[in-house]
Design a protein around this motif. Structure first.
Motif, PDB file in Angstrom:
ATOM      1  N   GLU A 294       0.832  -1.210   0.000  1.00  0.00           N
ATOM      2  CA  GLU A 294       0.000   0.000   0.000  1.00  0.00           C
ATOM      3  C   GLU A 294       0.862   1.253   0.000  1.00  0.00           C
ATOM      4  OE1 GLU A 294      -2.530  -0.529   3.368  1.00  0.00           O
ATOM      5  OE2 GLU A 294      -3.918  -1.872   2.306  1.00  0.00           O
ATOM      6  N   LEU A 295       1.982   1.189   0.690  1.00  0.00           N
ATOM      7  CA  LEU A 295       2.886   2.334   0.735  1.00  0.00           C
ATOM      8  C   LEU A 295       3.496   2.601  -0.637  1.00  0.00           C
ATOM      9  CD1 LEU A 295       4.189   4.485   2.484  1.00  0.00           C
ATOM     10  CD2 LEU A 295       5.896   2.807   3.200  1.00  0.00           C
ATOM     11  N   LEU A 296       3.909   1.548  -1.327  1.00  0.00           N
ATOM     12  CA  LEU A 296       4.468   1.723  -2.668  1.00  0.00           C
ATOM     13  C   LEU A 296       3.417   2.308  -3.607  1.00  0.00           C
ATOM     14  CD1 LEU A 296       6.799   1.374  -4.655  1.00  0.00           C
ATOM     15  CD2 LEU A 296       6.011  -0.973  -5.065  1.00  0.00           C
ATOM     16  N   GLU A 297       2.191   1.822  -3.527  1.00  0.00           N
ATOM     17  CA  GLU A 297       1.119   2.356  -4.363  1.00  0.00           C
ATOM     18  C   GLU A 297       0.895   3.840  -4.063  1.00  0.00           C
ATOM     19  OE1 GLU A 297      -2.055  -0.254  -3.309  1.00  0.00           O
ATOM     20  OE2 GLU A 297      -1.503  -1.789  -4.799  1.00  0.00           O
ATOM     21  N   GLN A 298       0.971   4.205  -2.790  1.00  0.00           N
ATOM     22  CA  GLN A 298       0.782   5.605  -2.398  1.00  0.00           C
ATOM     23  C   GLN A 298       1.932   6.475  -2.907  1.00  0.00           C
ATOM     24  OE1 GLN A 298       0.226   6.110   1.824  1.00  0.00           O
ATOM     25  NE2 GLN A 298      -0.106   8.320   1.671  1.00  0.00           N
ATOM     26  N   ILE A 299       3.156   5.949  -2.831  1.00  0.00           N
ATOM     27  CA  ILE A 299       4.318   6.682  -3.353  1.00  0.00           C
ATOM     28  C   ILE A 299       4.154   6.956  -4.839  1.00  0.00           C
ATOM     29  CG2 ILE A 299       6.782   6.468  -3.878  1.00  0.00           C
ATOM     30  CD1 ILE A 299       7.069   4.958  -1.183  1.00  0.00           C
ATOM     31  N   VAL A 300       3.695   5.947  -5.588  1.00  0.00           N
ATOM     32  CA  VAL A 300       3.494   6.108  -7.026  1.00  0.00           C
ATOM     33  C   VAL A 300       2.430   7.168  -7.298  1.00  0.00           C
ATOM     34  CG1 VAL A 300       2.660   4.971  -9.126  1.00  0.00           C
ATOM     35  CG2 VAL A 300       4.296   3.801  -7.630  1.00  0.00           C
ATOM     36  N   ARG A 301       1.328   7.128  -6.551  1.00  0.00           N
ATOM     37  CA  ARG A 301       0.273   8.130  -6.743  1.00  0.00           C
ATOM     38  C   ARG A 301       0.796   9.526  -6.431  1.00  0.00           C
ATOM     39  NH1 ARG A 301      -2.803   4.405  -3.772  1.00  0.00           N
ATOM     40  NH2 ARG A 301      -2.891   5.847  -1.991  1.00  0.00           N
ATOM     41  N   PHE A 302       1.563   9.649  -5.354  1.00  0.00           N
ATOM     42  CA  PHE A 302       2.063  10.962  -4.972  1.00  0.00           C
ATOM     43  C   PHE A 302       3.059  11.495  -5.997  1.00  0.00           C
ATOM     44  CE2 PHE A 302       4.977  13.824  -2.661  1.00  0.00           C
ATOM     45  CZ  PHE A 302       4.044  14.774  -2.240  1.00  0.00           C
ATOM     46  N   ARG A 303       3.948  10.628  -6.468  1.00  0.00           N
ATOM     47  CA  ARG A 303       4.915  11.054  -7.491  1.00  0.00           C
ATOM     48  C   ARG A 303       4.237  11.395  -8.818  1.00  0.00           C
ATOM     49  NH1 ARG A 303      10.622   7.849  -8.000  1.00  0.00           N
ATOM     50  NH2 ARG A 303      11.251   7.745  -5.819  1.00  0.00           N
TER      51      ARG A 303
ATOM     52  N   PHE B 119       0.807  14.417  -7.062  1.00  0.00           N
ATOM     53  CA  PHE B 119       1.169  15.320  -5.961  1.00  0.00           C
ATOM     54  C   PHE B 119      -0.059  15.867  -5.217  1.00  0.00           C
ATOM     55  CE2 PHE B 119       4.439  15.481  -9.231  1.00  0.00           C
ATOM     56  CZ  PHE B 119       5.522  15.011  -8.508  1.00  0.00           C
ATOM     57  N   LYS B 120      -1.034  14.992  -5.006  1.00  0.00           N
ATOM     58  CA  LYS B 120      -2.229  15.391  -4.277  1.00  0.00           C
ATOM     59  C   LYS B 120      -1.991  15.251  -2.770  1.00  0.00           C
ATOM     60  CE  LYS B 120      -5.516  14.061  -7.899  1.00  0.00           C
ATOM     61  NZ  LYS B 120      -6.660  13.177  -8.248  1.00  0.00           N
ATOM     62  N   PRO B 121      -2.517  16.182  -1.973  1.00  0.00           N
ATOM     63  CA  PRO B 121      -2.323  16.111  -0.521  1.00  0.00           C
ATOM     64  C   PRO B 121      -2.808  14.805   0.093  1.00  0.00           C
ATOM     65  CG  PRO B 121      -3.217  18.243  -1.150  1.00  0.00           C
ATOM     66  CD  PRO B 121      -3.238  17.386  -2.387  1.00  0.00           C
ATOM     67  N   GLU B 122      -3.882  14.237  -0.472  1.00  0.00           N
ATOM     68  CA  GLU B 122      -4.424  13.000   0.095  1.00  0.00           C
ATOM     69  C   GLU B 122      -3.482  11.810  -0.103  1.00  0.00           C
ATOM     70  OE1 GLU B 122      -6.933  13.761  -3.731  1.00  0.00           O
ATOM     71  OE2 GLU B 122      -5.938  14.942  -2.156  1.00  0.00           O
ATOM     72  N   ASP B 123      -2.516  11.953  -1.014  1.00  0.00           N
ATOM     73  CA  ASP B 123      -1.549  10.886  -1.237  1.00  0.00           C
ATOM     74  C   ASP B 123      -0.212  11.158  -0.544  1.00  0.00           C
ATOM     75  OD1 ASP B 123      -3.264   9.395  -2.903  1.00  0.00           O
ATOM     76  OD2 ASP B 123      -2.760  10.661  -4.626  1.00  0.00           O
TER      77      ASP B 123
ATOM     78  N   HIS C 166      17.339   8.710  -3.098  1.00  0.00           N
ATOM     79  CA  HIS C 166      18.275   9.732  -3.562  1.00  0.00           C
ATOM     80  C   HIS C 166      18.177  10.014  -5.054  1.00  0.00           C
ATOM     81  CE1 HIS C 166      20.376   8.504   0.260  1.00  0.00           C
ATOM     82  NE2 HIS C 166      20.319   9.805   0.377  1.00  0.00           N
ATOM     83  N   LYS C 167      17.766   9.027  -5.826  1.00  0.00           N
ATOM     84  CA  LYS C 167      17.590   9.195  -7.269  1.00  0.00           C
ATOM     85  C   LYS C 167      16.215   8.642  -7.653  1.00  0.00           C
ATOM     86  CE  LYS C 167      22.524   8.693  -8.364  1.00  0.00           C
ATOM     87  NZ  LYS C 167      23.547   7.877  -9.060  1.00  0.00           N
ATOM     88  N   PRO C 168      15.585   9.183  -8.708  1.00  0.00           N
ATOM     89  CA  PRO C 168      14.257   8.685  -9.087  1.00  0.00           C
ATOM     90  C   PRO C 168      14.220   7.181  -9.287  1.00  0.00           C
ATOM     91  CG  PRO C 168      14.788  10.667 -10.325  1.00  0.00           C
ATOM     92  CD  PRO C 168      16.037  10.292  -9.578  1.00  0.00           C
ATOM     93  N   GLN C 169      15.241   6.636  -9.961  1.00  0.00           N
ATOM     94  CA  GLN C 169      15.241   5.220 -10.312  1.00  0.00           C
ATOM     95  C   GLN C 169      15.616   4.302  -9.152  1.00  0.00           C
ATOM     96  OE1 GLN C 169      17.240   7.592 -11.443  1.00  0.00           O
ATOM     97  NE2 GLN C 169      19.339   6.875 -11.808  1.00  0.00           N
ATOM     98  N   ASP C 170      16.087   4.860  -8.044  1.00  0.00           N
ATOM     99  CA  ASP C 170      16.433   4.004  -6.899  1.00  0.00           C
ATOM    100  C   ASP C 170      15.251   3.164  -6.437  1.00  0.00           C
ATOM    101  OD1 ASP C 170      19.017   4.918  -6.843  1.00  0.00           O
ATOM    102  OD2 ASP C 170      18.754   6.254  -5.128  1.00  0.00           O
ATOM    103  N   LEU C 171      14.039   3.719  -6.571  1.00  0.00           N
ATOM    104  CA  LEU C 171      12.837   3.054  -6.076  1.00  0.00           C
ATOM    105  C   LEU C 171      12.659   1.663  -6.660  1.00  0.00           C
ATOM    106  CD1 LEU C 171      10.255   3.361  -4.327  1.00  0.00           C
ATOM    107  CD2 LEU C 171       9.119   4.289  -6.362  1.00  0.00           C
ATOM    108  N   TRP C 172      13.074   1.465  -7.908  1.00  0.00           N
ATOM    109  CA  TRP C 172      12.941   0.130  -8.512  1.00  0.00           C
ATOM    110  C   TRP C 172      14.287  -0.527  -8.809  1.00  0.00           C
ATOM    111  CZ3 TRP C 172      11.325   4.700 -10.785  1.00  0.00           C
ATOM    112  CH2 TRP C 172      12.049   5.158 -11.886  1.00  0.00           C
TER     113      TRP C 172
END
Length: 351
Positions: free
Chosen positions: A131-140, A143-147, A310-316
């Motif tokens: 759920e956290l990863l899904e939320q990170i993707v939505r926020f990135r 950029f909605k406050p709810e995410d 630290h970098k955009p691609q670090d996440l994956w």
């Protein structure tokens, strides 16, 4: 109502820019340490100089904003908003800060490789991480406050209560990559319970931090089992450009650094100690350092606590690289800082 921003640094200026664009009035900055009297045309005052304790105070200092709020409230201030509360109350701040975030890229495909993120998602071992990863993707993405991901400020970074990093360890052979001034060592000592720490290898290339690291080790009385390497971590041994920022953000750079440092690989330097717990927070060098720890990961399957932000691609790229080296891990992610800072990947050996 009068309104002040706590912190006249980079983020405080970003707060002011966002609030100005939203026609929200700001009367000045509150800063305990600034020697300047003004910032961007507004006065800088110390907390004790504020005559009214009911002014709204927006705390722009990340990571410790909750500590600052607690102190301000104890001094009688009644309308303090910590960093998270500030960005949720004034969402324009999110859009002002996003481009200053290390994981930002203006090309959404560079910021989010959804195909590889999906592969990473399939490796996660608990619902909270998924759920956290899904939320990170939505926020990135929007950029909605709810995410907005609210950081786990109550948890100890690298040693969380809801991920048992010690479950497979009888004794601890710890690698602290990006040891800074010993903050992780202190946390380890508080969380290890009755486990024996038979060896610690600290890597810290910034000479300004090494003396404080040595002092922290002395206070903890662990110098006998501690080895401090005045070097950075990389895939191989080399000399690289380094930007020494006199703080926690010193980093290896491709060019333009203010000094040169030696770098080594974990496989070449500490393979003999058979590390069973490796923490990395090395300002964007994590992928290269993991490549230099390939044999350790393959042969010893150590617990890993690796920064992912630290970098955009670090996440994956980081989790998929680790998976390539070893498929015997349960993976988890947690977030400890505002604006997705201090996002950590935990890899725990499967039982």
């Amino acid at each position: 109502m009068k309104r002040y921003i706590f912190g006249a640094g980079i983020q405080g200026k970003a707060f002011l820019s966002a609030l100005s664009k939203s026609d929200v009035n700001v009367d000045g900055f509150v800063d305990n340490f600034s020697s300047a009297s003004t910032c961007l045309g507004l006065p800088i005052v110390k907390p004790e100089e504020l005559s009214d304790k009911h002014f709204e105070i927006l705390i722009s200092v990340g990571l410790i904003s909750h500590v600052i709020k607690k102190r301000m409230m104890s001094e009688g201030f009644t309308r303090c908003l910590d960093f998270t509360q500030s960005v949720l109350a004034y969402p324009g701040i999110i859009h002002e800060l996003k481009t200053k975030s290390m994981w930002w890229h203006d090309n959404v495909e560079e910021r989010l490789n959804l195909k590889r993120i999906s592969k990473f998602k399939s490796l996660l071992s608990d619902t909270k991480s998924i759920e956290l990863l899904e939320q990170i993707v939505r926020f990135r993405t929007a950029f909605k406050p709810e995410d907005y991901v609210i950081p786990q400020l109550e948890e100890t970074q690298y040693f969380p209560s809801d991920v048992d990093v010690f479950s497979a360890l009888d004794d601890i052979r710890f690698v602290d990559a990006g040891a800074f001034t010993g903050d992780t060592l202190k946390a380890l000592w508080n969380k290890k319970k009755n486990r024996c720490v038979s060896g610690i290898a600290c890597f810290e290339p910034d000479i300004h931090n090494i003396k404080k690291l040595q002092e922290a080790a002395k206070r903890l009385d662990i110098s006998r089992n501690l080895y401090i390497y005045p070097a950075g971590l990389w895939s191989t041994m080399a000399l690289l450009s380094f930007d020494s920022c006199v703080g926690s953000s010193s980093a290896i750079t491709e060019s333009g650094g203010n000094t040169t440092i030696p770098v080594v690989s974990l496989d070449d330097s500490v393979y003999h100690m058979a590390p069973n717990f490796v923490k990395m927070d090395i300002e964007g060098s994590e992928c290269n350092a993991l490549k230099g720890a390939k044999r350790i990961i393959k042969d010893f399957t150590p617990v890993l606590a690796i920064s992912l932000y630290h970098k955009p691609q670090d996440l994956w790229e980081i989790p998929l690289l680790i998976r390539e080296y070893c498929d015997n891990y349960d993976m988890y992610i947690r977030v400890y800082g505002d604006m997705l800072l201090e996002t950590v990947l935990y890899c725990i050996p499967k039982k």
